[in-house]
Scaffold this motif. Structure first.
Motif, PDB file in Angstrom:
ATOM      1  N   ARG A 103       0.655  -1.030  -0.057  1.00 34.57           N
ATOM      2  CA  ARG A 103       0.009   0.090   0.139  1.00 34.57           C
ATOM      3  C   ARG A 103       1.045   1.278   0.169  1.00 34.57           C
ATOM      4  NH1 ARG A 103      -4.230  -2.124  -2.293  1.00 34.57           N
ATOM      5  NH2 ARG A 103      -5.577  -3.100  -0.858  1.00 34.57           N
ATOM      6  N   ALA A 104       1.823   1.202   0.722  1.00 34.15           N
ATOM      7  CA  ALA A 104       2.939   2.248   0.884  1.00 34.15           C
ATOM      8  C   ALA A 104       3.563   2.637  -0.607  1.00 34.15           C
ATOM      9  CB  ALA A 104       4.031   2.279   1.963  1.00 34.15           C
ATOM     10  N   ALA A 105       3.562   1.488  -1.524  1.00 28.20           N
ATOM     11  CA  ALA A 105       4.430   1.515  -2.658  1.00 28.20           C
ATOM     12  C   ALA A 105       3.424   2.141  -3.660  1.00 28.20           C
ATOM     13  CB  ALA A 105       4.838   0.429  -3.094  1.00 28.20           C
ATOM     14  N   GLY A 106       1.801   2.195  -3.426  1.00 26.98           N
ATOM     15  CA  GLY A 106       1.045   2.515  -4.115  1.00 26.98           C
ATOM     16  C   GLY A 106       0.466   1.247  -4.977  1.00 26.98           C
ATOM     17  N   ASN A 107       0.504   0.181  -4.517  1.00 27.50           N
ATOM     18  CA  ASN A 107      -0.364  -0.993  -5.359  1.00 27.50           C
ATOM     19  C   ASN A 107      -1.593  -0.945  -4.793  1.00 27.50           C
ATOM     20  OD1 ASN A 107      -1.087  -3.446  -6.108  1.00 27.50           O
ATOM     21  ND2 ASN A 107       0.831  -4.559  -5.683  1.00 27.50           N
ATOM     22  N   LEU A 108      -2.581  -0.775  -5.577  1.00 29.76           N
ATOM     23  CA  LEU A 108      -4.087  -0.636  -5.209  1.00 29.76           C
ATOM     24  C   LEU A 108      -4.776  -1.987  -5.632  1.00 29.76           C
ATOM     25  CD1 LEU A 108      -4.660   2.994  -6.353  1.00 29.76           C
ATOM     26  CD2 LEU A 108      -4.316   2.028  -4.068  1.00 29.76           C
ATOM     27  N   ALA A 109      -4.065  -3.054  -6.132  1.00 27.95           N
ATOM     28  CA  ALA A 109      -4.663  -4.259  -6.511  1.00 27.95           C
ATOM     29  C   ALA A 109      -5.380  -4.856  -5.117  1.00 27.95           C
ATOM     30  CB  ALA A 109      -3.451  -5.465  -6.685  1.00 27.95           C
ATOM     31  N   GLN A 110      -6.319  -5.875  -5.499  1.00 28.37           N
ATOM     32  CA  GLN A 110      -6.987  -6.656  -4.681  1.00 28.37           C
ATOM     33  C   GLN A 110      -6.261  -7.471  -4.087  1.00 28.37           C
ATOM     34  OE1 GLN A 110     -10.519  -6.526  -3.119  1.00 28.37           O
ATOM     35  NE2 GLN A 110      -9.259  -7.751  -1.935  1.00 28.37           N
ATOM     36  N   PHE A 111      -5.953  -7.594  -2.672  1.00 31.58           N
ATOM     37  CA  PHE A 111      -5.055  -8.602  -1.883  1.00 31.58           C
ATOM     38  C   PHE A 111      -6.095  -9.735  -1.516  1.00 31.58           C
ATOM     39  CE2 PHE A 111      -2.344  -4.688  -1.281  1.00 31.58           C
ATOM     40  CZ  PHE A 111      -1.540  -5.117  -2.327  1.00 31.58           C
ATOM     41  N   VAL A 112      -5.815 -11.007  -1.860  1.00 30.14           N
ATOM     42  CA  VAL A 112      -6.591 -12.136  -1.383  1.00 30.14           C
ATOM     43  C   VAL A 112      -5.560 -13.171  -0.497  1.00 30.14           C
ATOM     44  CG1 VAL A 112      -8.635 -13.536  -1.667  1.00 30.14           C
ATOM     45  CG2 VAL A 112      -7.879 -11.670  -3.277  1.00 30.14           C
ATOM     46  N   ALA A 113      -5.747 -13.243   0.741  1.00 32.64           N
ATOM     47  CA  ALA A 113      -4.890 -14.158   1.583  1.00 32.64           C
ATOM     48  C   ALA A 113      -5.581 -15.631   1.794  1.00 32.64           C
ATOM     49  CB  ALA A 113      -4.397 -13.710   2.745  1.00 32.64           C
ATOM     50  N   LEU A 114      -4.765 -16.691   1.782  1.00 35.58           N
ATOM     51  CA  LEU A 114      -5.560 -17.887   2.264  1.00 35.58           C
ATOM     52  C   LEU A 114      -5.926 -18.021   3.515  1.00 35.58           C
ATOM     53  CD1 LEU A 114      -3.294 -20.661   0.196  1.00 35.58           C
ATOM     54  CD2 LEU A 114      -5.184 -19.270  -0.486  1.00 35.58           C
ATOM     55  N   SER A 115      -6.607 -18.886   4.126  1.00 28.18           N
ATOM     56  CA  SER A 115      -7.104 -19.029   5.098  1.00 28.18           C
ATOM     57  C   SER A 115      -6.346 -18.988   6.691  1.00 28.18           C
ATOM     58  CB  SER A 115      -7.822 -20.246   5.387  1.00 28.18           C
ATOM     59  OG  SER A 115      -7.241 -21.470   5.312  1.00 28.18           O
ATOM     60  N   VAL A 116      -4.757 -19.410   6.165  1.00 26.25           N
ATOM     61  CA  VAL A 116      -3.742 -19.321   7.111  1.00 26.25           C
ATOM     62  C   VAL A 116      -3.474 -17.940   7.776  1.00 26.25           C
ATOM     63  CG1 VAL A 116      -2.859 -21.818   6.554  1.00 26.25           C
ATOM     64  CG2 VAL A 116      -1.907 -19.390   5.596  1.00 26.25           C
ATOM     65  N   THR A 117      -3.898 -16.842   7.077  1.00 20.77           N
ATOM     66  CA  THR A 117      -3.861 -15.428   7.528  1.00 20.77           C
ATOM     67  C   THR A 117      -4.845 -15.362   8.330  1.00 20.77           C
ATOM     68  OG1 THR A 117      -2.249 -14.761   5.776  1.00 20.77           O
ATOM     69  CG2 THR A 117      -3.623 -13.134   6.588  1.00 20.77           C
ATOM     70  N   ASP A 118      -4.773 -14.729   9.586  1.00 17.43           N
ATOM     71  CA  ASP A 118      -5.634 -13.963  10.287  1.00 17.43           C
ATOM     72  C   ASP A 118      -5.724 -12.553  10.183  1.00 17.43           C
ATOM     73  OD1 ASP A 118      -6.373 -12.721  13.225  1.00 17.43           O
ATOM     74  OD2 ASP A 118      -7.047 -14.938  13.288  1.00 17.43           O
ATOM     75  N   GLY A 119      -7.096 -12.307   9.651  1.00 20.01           N
ATOM     76  CA  GLY A 119      -7.440 -10.824   9.158  1.00 20.01           C
ATOM     77  C   GLY A 119      -7.300  -9.953  10.552  1.00 20.01           C
ATOM     78  N   PRO A 120      -7.968 -10.216  11.629  1.00 18.99           N
ATOM     79  CA  PRO A 120      -7.876  -9.157  12.570  1.00 18.99           C
ATOM     80  C   PRO A 120      -6.490  -8.918  12.972  1.00 18.99           C
ATOM     81  CG  PRO A 120      -9.942 -10.602  12.810  1.00 18.99           C
ATOM     82  CD  PRO A 120      -9.140 -11.240  11.588  1.00 18.99           C
ATOM     83  N   GLN A 121      -5.844 -10.042  13.054  1.00 23.50           N
ATOM     84  CA  GLN A 121      -4.482  -9.897  13.447  1.00 23.50           C
ATOM     85  C   GLN A 121      -3.703  -9.087  12.539  1.00 23.50           C
ATOM     86  OE1 GLN A 121      -2.317 -13.452  14.737  1.00 23.50           O
ATOM     87  NE2 GLN A 121      -4.102 -14.264  15.353  1.00 23.50           N
ATOM     88  N   VAL A 122      -3.865  -8.993  11.314  1.00 24.91           N
ATOM     89  CA  VAL A 122      -3.150  -8.197  10.204  1.00 24.91           C
ATOM     90  C   VAL A 122      -3.714  -6.916  10.558  1.00 24.91           C
ATOM     91  CG1 VAL A 122      -3.310  -7.565   7.766  1.00 24.91           C
ATOM     92  CG2 VAL A 122      -3.211  -9.889   8.414  1.00 24.91           C
TER      93      VAL A 122
END
Length: 379
Positions: A241-260
């Motif tokens: 995001r800091a580099a200006g990437n506005l793509a849609q990011f989609v993580a697999l289930s091993v990533t915990d969203g609220p922790q991010v």
């Protein structure tokens, strides 16, 4: 003569008393080796908490066939060699009935490669991986309780292909977990007639993602599939995001969203999509989730939140519990293995589980959630 008659009467009386007493309940030990230190500490901790919550509820209700369940856990720091070492020590010292909740593709692969399950003749129920090398291994002692990574990635590509996305990139952990996900993504994108414009990795147990961020920003993808753990996912999104990437990011289930969201801030994390292999832990429409919520309130686990990983641990433990019920009051490792293999269309609470000699993946549930501006996951 009289003394011998008295002795015989006492012996018979003692025997009658013993046979009239109820059998003492056994304690069935289930062993878990998982990361309770290092970058995946929250994963191991919440997976264990979910299983312990189920065990607490079962034990409070009298156990399974009168047997109480005990969870014995050890830390592997997310290191495959340590996983094998700790499992072997537990097998020698504790004689567990089953193994539960090993985390990581490379870690489970090491267990399979070293033939730990086969040599001990012990079932492994619930692994925190959906890699094809694991779920298609054909090992008769393995019982996965989550959808495969291939199924998660297919869901991602299908979802975004339907809204016109064609240019994809893959951010992946440079180990068996990430490489398996990368291969699945390449196959899914090709099948959807999409284009893989970039692929870039980072090393396991690090958050050194700068090179991957630079490569993917330069390629200009519409969507980035993230085969990465929570800490690396958070740092990748922050730097992207800091580099200006506005793509849609989609993580697999091993990533915990609220922790991010907690790590990088809700505003930066907003819009991150994450696949899930269990239902929403905050919902009330699914019977399994209502059951977990009620037990969570009753037994009040400490230092954990009711998140998707905890639900995954509870679900896996409940499937294990069903296997123990079917194995009977005196279960052995083989009886448990055979009982689990016979499970067909078992309703765990709005979700159905099935195994067979040729199918070691009990469920195929996959959903996609997205972080909102409050750092909460929405469907």
């Amino acid at each position: 003569m009289r003394h011998s008659v008295h002795r015989e009467l006492r012996r018979l009386l003692a025997a009658c008393l013993l046979t009239s007493l109820p059998a003492l309940a056994a304690e069935l030990t289930i062993a878990q080796v998982a990361p309770f230190s290092g970058p995946l500490t929250p994963t191991g901790t919440h997976l264990r908490a979910g299983a312990q919550l189920y065990f607490d509820a079962v034990n409070a209700a009298g156990g399974i066939h009168g047997n109480k369940l005990k969870l014995q856990s050890r830390d592997d720091g997310y290191k495959a060699t340590e996983t094998v070492k700790q499992v072997r020590e537990l097998l020698r010292e504790g004689q567990p009935l089953a193994l539960f909740g090993i985390v990581g593709t490379g870690n489970v692969e090491a267990i399979l490669k070293e033939k730990v399950l086969d040599e001990a003749g012990i079932p492994l129920v619930t692994v925190r991986t959906g890699a094809s090398t694991v779920v298609k291994s054909g090992n008769p002692w393995l019982f996965a309780t989550r959808a495969s990574y291939a199924a998660e990635i297919d869901k991602i590509v299908q979802q975004y292909e339907t809204i016109g996305y064609r240019r994809f990139a893959v951010f992946y952990q440079n180990d068996p977990f990430g490489l398996d996900g990368l291969a699945s993504a390449e196959a899914s994108i090709r099948k959807a007639n999409g284009e893989l414009v970039a692929k870039a990795g980072y090393e396991k147990n690090t958050t050194e993602v700068a090179a991957a961020v630079k490569a993917i920003v330069a390629a200009g993808p519409q969507a980035v599939i993230m085969v990465s753990n929570t800490a690396a996912s958070a740092e990748f999104v922050r730097q992207s995001r800091a580099a200006g990437n506005l793509a849609q990011f989609v993580a697999l289930s091993v990533t915990d969203g609220p922790q991010v969201a907690e790590k990088i801030g809700k505003e930066v994390a907003k819009g991150l999509a994450i696949t899930q292999v269990v239902p929403d832990p905050s919902g009330r429409s699914v019977p399994l989730i209502r059951e977990i919520q009620e037990n969570f309130a009753k037994f009040r686990p400490q230092d954990v939140t009711l998140n998707h990983t905890l639900v995954e641990g509870y679900l896996g433990a409940k499937i294990l519990g069903e296997g123990l019920r079917r194995a009977g009051p005196n279960p052995t490792r083989k009886k448990l293995r055979d009982a689990l293999e016979q499970i067909r269309d078992y309703d765990v609470g709005g979700q159905y589980v099935s195994y067979s000699a040729s199918n070691r993946v009990g469920t195929d549930y996959v959903d996609i959630t997205i972080l909102n501006k409050e750092g909460k996951l929405l469907r």
